[in-house]
Design an enzyme around this catalytic site. Structure first.
Site, mmCIF file in Angstrom:
data_model
loop_
_atom_site.group_PDB
_atom_site.id
_atom_site.type_symbol
_atom_site.label_atom_id
_atom_site.label_comp_id
_atom_site.label_asym_id
_atom_site.label_seq_id
_atom_site.Cartn_x
_atom_site.Cartn_y
_atom_site.Cartn_z
ATOM 1 C CE LYS A 44 -3.271 -2.336 3.121
ATOM 2 N NZ LYS A 44 -3.691 -2.411 4.539
ATOM 3 N N GLY A 45 2.096 1.100 0.403
ATOM 4 C CA GLY A 45 2.948 2.259 0.696
ATOM 5 C C GLY A 45 3.124 3.239 -0.451
ATOM 6 C CD GLU A 100 8.342 -0.570 -2.897
ATOM 7 O OE1 GLU A 100 7.195 -0.116 -2.763
ATOM 8 O OE2 GLU A 100 8.703 -1.656 -2.429
ATOM 9 C CG ASP A 104 15.416 -0.671 4.325
ATOM 10 O OD1 ASP A 104 16.333 0.119 4.564
ATOM 11 O OD2 ASP A 104 14.951 -1.432 5.190
ATOM 12 C CE LYS A 132 14.844 3.668 5.239
ATOM 13 N NZ LYS A 132 14.412 2.755 6.324
ATOM 14 C CG PHE A 153 10.792 2.739 10.286
ATOM 15 C CD1 PHE A 153 10.982 1.661 9.434
ATOM 16 C CD2 PHE A 153 9.492 3.107 10.605
ATOM 17 C CE1 PHE A 153 9.905 0.957 8.913
ATOM 18 C CE2 PHE A 153 8.407 2.403 10.095
ATOM 19 C CZ PHE A 153 8.626 1.327 9.242
ATOM 20 C CB VAL A 154 10.679 7.756 6.880
ATOM 21 C CG1 VAL A 154 12.051 8.329 7.182
ATOM 22 C CG2 VAL A 154 10.721 6.882 5.629
ATOM 23 C CG ASP A 160 2.478 0.822 7.303
ATOM 24 O OD1 ASP A 160 3.429 0.655 6.507
ATOM 25 O OD2 ASP A 160 1.978 -0.110 7.950
ATOM 26 N NE ARG A 166 -0.910 1.933 5.035
ATOM 27 C CZ ARG A 166 0.135 1.195 4.643
ATOM 28 N NH1 ARG A 166 1.092 1.728 3.929
ATOM 29 N NH2 ARG A 166 0.209 -0.082 4.973
#
Ligand code: 5GP
Length: 186
Positions: A44-45, A100, A104, A132, A153-154, A160, A166
């Site tokens: 979902k990101g 995307e 990471d 990253k 971590f963002v 989320d 979100r």
């Protein structure tokens, strides 16, 4: 702008995000002019980024969505990916762009590119809002990347933690004390 109390600091304001999306769209419009492109949103990101990006594209676009889960800790993937929703159509002989939110370790994108390459597309490239590079475990070419970020971590702008945050209009670093172990990160 008011910072959510679970966040440490804002990394990118809505204006900075919009500028990054503009920059990516300009490059895509130059590289894919005249083509029909199969734009694959990774749910979902990436959904917020995707909807902002596609409205800036001037070539012919086909929409599709994939939902994948990467297993691992709540904030790091293990490379074991499961496809929860696959593409609706064949991508054979199509120019494909994977959209995307963030790359990471690279494990998810490596799995997805290998999986989609086995379906014989004409071309395939990765477009990620954030990268990253310092966290990379496997080499992945992120041809279109909006912003490089440090090892943090963002959340926000679609991203989320445990399905929260979100809807934040900015991208912020989540406070460490909020992290908790969980099985599935997407
Ligand atoms: P990778 O397989 O490259 O290690 O991880 C990719 C996925 O992990 C991303 O698509 C994203 O869902 C999640 N992820 C990696 N870093 C972050 C982060 O800083 N914040 C959030 N919310 N998700 C992340």
């Amino acid at each position: 702008m008011e910072l959510h109390p679970d966040c440490e600091r804002i990394l990118f304001t809505p204006e900075q995000i919009a500028a990054a999306v503009d920059g990516i769209a300009q490059r895509l419009n130059a590289d894919y002019a005249g083509k029909t492109v199969y734009m694959v949103c990774i749910l979902k990101g990436a959904s917020t980024f995707y909807s902002d990006l596609v409205r800036r594209l001037t070539f012919d676009v086909r929409f599709d969505f994939m939902c994948v889960s990467s297993y691992g800790s709540a904030t790091a993937s293990s490379g074991a990916v499961c496809i929860r929703k696959d593409l609706d159509s064949s991508i054979k002989d199509m120019d494909v762009i994977i959209v995307e939110d963030i790359v990471d370790s690279g494990l998810t994108m490596r799995y997805l590119t290998e999986n989609l390459l086995s379906r014989d597309p004409k071309s395939i490239n990765i477009c990620a809002l954030m990268d990253k590079p310092s966290r990379r475990e496997v080499p992945v070419e992120v041809k279109y990347s909006g912003m490089e970020i440090p090892n943090a971590f963002v959340v926000g702008y679609g991203l989320d933690y445990a399905e929260r945050y979100r809807n934040l209009p900015y991208i912020a670093v989540l406070r460490r004390e909020i992290y908790a172990p969980a099985a599935c990160t997407k």
